[in-house]
Design an enzyme around this catalytic site. Structure first.
Site, PDB file in Angstrom:
ATOM      1  N   GLU A 131       1.146  -8.445  11.641  1.00  0.00           N
ATOM      2  CA  GLU A 131       1.077  -8.256  10.318  1.00  0.00           C
ATOM      3  C   GLU A 131       2.554  -8.109   9.626  1.00  0.00           C
ATOM      4  O   GLU A 131       2.547  -8.525   8.613  1.00  0.00           O
ATOM      5  CB  GLU A 131       0.044  -6.937  10.097  1.00  0.00           C
TER       6      GLU A 131
ATOM      7  N   ASP B 177       0.846  -1.527   0.107  1.00  0.00           N
ATOM      8  CA  ASP B 177       0.172   0.077  -0.099  1.00  0.00           C
ATOM      9  C   ASP B 177       0.823   1.358  -0.004  1.00  0.00           C
ATOM     10  O   ASP B 177       0.620   2.273  -0.718  1.00  0.00           O
ATOM     11  CB  ASP B 177      -0.958   0.129   1.251  1.00  0.00           C
TER      12      ASP B 177
HETATM   13  C1  DGY Z   1      -5.534  -0.530   4.528  1.00  0.00           C
HETATM   14  O1  DGY Z   1      -6.495  -0.093   5.065  1.00  0.00           O
HETATM   15  O2  DGY Z   1      -4.453  -0.039   4.801  1.00  0.00           O
HETATM   16  C2  DGY Z   1      -5.840  -1.648   3.622  1.00  0.00           C
HETATM   17  O3  DGY Z   1      -4.498  -2.669   3.492  1.00  0.00           O
HETATM   18  C3  DGY Z   1      -6.210  -1.206   2.385  1.00  0.00           C
HETATM   19  O4  DGY Z   1      -6.370  -2.238   1.510  1.00  0.00           O
END
Ligand code: DGY
Length: 433
Positions: A400, A169
């Site tokens: 994560e 992201d």
């Molecule tokens: C977030 O909200 O960071 C998600 O990974 C978007 O997919």
């Protein structure tokens, strides 16, 4: 080992929802995410194949009329996440699912190879093939969507129009694209930073850019041709396309196993074109790695990331190129002071070992790299990636993402983002089995 597997199964069962899907983690990600679901199903397949089948069937049930599969399916209302269904407004597209609210963007196409992984893991292969027969055409339609609507130069490569489509992201890869945009200073309430320390997440200004691209796509009712013409963000991503190519290969294998070969010739044609396009367009001779390509500027984005190495999993490089790729990986990411594999070049001044996709180790990327390295016979490095993944989870928990620097791992907990994170649990099960 048994203890870790038990913990992982507990996390997955705890994150499983009544609607027949598994959330990535509580609070931070309270819906169904496309590529998360795929990795989750691989873990579930080891201890509860019915759950794995349900996970994928639920995802594919949200497919749009044009074959598109959204990146988030909003099965339920939740006020712990921003931006939710009311921001994304999938109903603006005439092609959207009438059954589920969703986003109008996608994520890496992992579903094809996930079905093949499930088949590999299954004890009752006949039974699983019967299930695959009910789902596989939907995945094929998804690939047809990419080749029809996302391949603007007809070179076998699908574009992404949003950083959230990449899965990586807030990678530094996008930083130069943000400089070409000047979004409004939107007023909104972040939710992610109520769950996770802000130092581990994207900035407010980054979110302005993310929202701005969504607003532009919404103005065009999520029409791909218009998005291709107007989105300020238009990129060929090596990870995204490697997942597509790997999934093509899996669909070919599975259709053959099913004795249903009507679509194989088309898949093989796509495959040939994509592998050539990938090698011609994304290989960087100076960096000796695959890189991203900015279609807006018509120029490569010349940084090495863990996505650069994902091509190994899809069998894209020649053995000669694979050797160079391994050298690049070990030279930049493989020092003894680091766990494999940082998500961004640790020697770059854009590297940040704490921040989301700007440097930390991700278990899904390690799983892809582990399998890719094995495919080319790089067994020692494959083994190291596996051991590093296990060590990071044992030391820090099922987080994560993780700080790749070994020294800081010795003195503090450096698991970041969501805890009890589903794909870290799911893929650890697969690595340990
Ligand atoms: C977030 O909200 O960071 C998600 O990974 C978007 O997919």
């Amino acid at each position: 080992k048994e203890q870790l597997i038990k913990q992982a199964i507990d996390i997955l069962n705890d994150n499983f929802q009544e609607g027949g899907f598994t959330i990535p983690c509580k609070g931070l990600y309270p819906f169904q995410w496309k590529w998360d679901s795929g990795f989750i199903a691989i873990g579930q397949a080891h201890y509860d194949m019915e759950k794995a089948k349900t996970e994928i069937a639920t995802l594919l049930d949200a497919q749009w009329e044009n074959g598109f599969i959204p990146h988030i399916v909003f099965h339920n209302e939740s006020d712990t996440y921003f931006p939710g269904a009311d921001v994304h407004r999938s109903d603006l597209s005439p092609l959207a699912s009438k059954k589920y609210k969703s986003t109008g963007m996608t994520q890496p196409p992992v579903t094809g190879f996930v079905l093949e992984e499930m088949y590999r893991i299954a004890e009752d292969k006949e039974n699983l093939l019967k299930y695959i027969a009910t789902q596989i055409d939907k995945v094929y339609d998804n690939h047809a969507y990419f080749y029809t609507h996302r391949d603007v130069n007809n070179e076998g490569l699908a574009f992404i129009y949003h950083n959230w489509e990449s899965g990586t992201d807030n990678s530094p890869i996008w930083d130069d694209i943000w400089k070409t945009m000047n979004p409004p200073d939107y007023t909104f309430e972040r939710r992610d930073t109520t769950h996770v320390d802000a130092s581990q997440r994207p900035t407010k200004r980054e979110y302005d850019h993310y929202l701005n691209i969504i607003e532009i796509a919404k103005e065009h009712n999520y029409n791909d041709a218009k998005i291709a013409a107007h989105s300020p963000f238009l990129v060929l991503d090596p990870l995204f396309n490697a997942m597509l190519i790997k999934s093509n290969e899996s669909l070919i294998n599975l259709y053959r196993l099913l004795g249903n070969t009507g679509k194989v010739a088309q898949l093989e044609a796509w495959q040939k074109k994509s592998i050539k396009g990938f090698n011609d367009k994304l290989w960087d001779d100076t960096l000796n790695a695959y890189v991203h390509y900015d279609l807006r500027k018509d120029a490569p984005i010349r940084f090495v990331t863990s996505s650069s190495f994902s091509a190994l999993y899809a069998g894209i490089p020649s053995q000669e190129r694979a050797d160079l790729l391994l050298q690049t990986m070990m030279g930049k990411f493989g020092g003894e002071e680091l766990y494999l594999c940082a998500s961004f070049d640790p020697n770059s001044d854009r590297f940040d070992p704490k921040k989301y996709w700007r440097g930390p180790v991700w278990i899904n990327m390690n799983w892809i790299l582990h399998n890719g390295l094995k495919r080319y016979g790089f067994n020692d490095v494959a083994q190291r990636v596996k051991e590093d993944s296990i060590a990071l989870i044992e030391k820090n928990g099922f987080f994560e993402y993780f700080n790749p620097i070994k020294k800081v791992n010795e003195t503090e907990n450096v698991g970041y983002g969501g805890n009890n994170f589903s794909w870290s649990a799911a893929l650890l099960i697969d690595l340990l089995k």
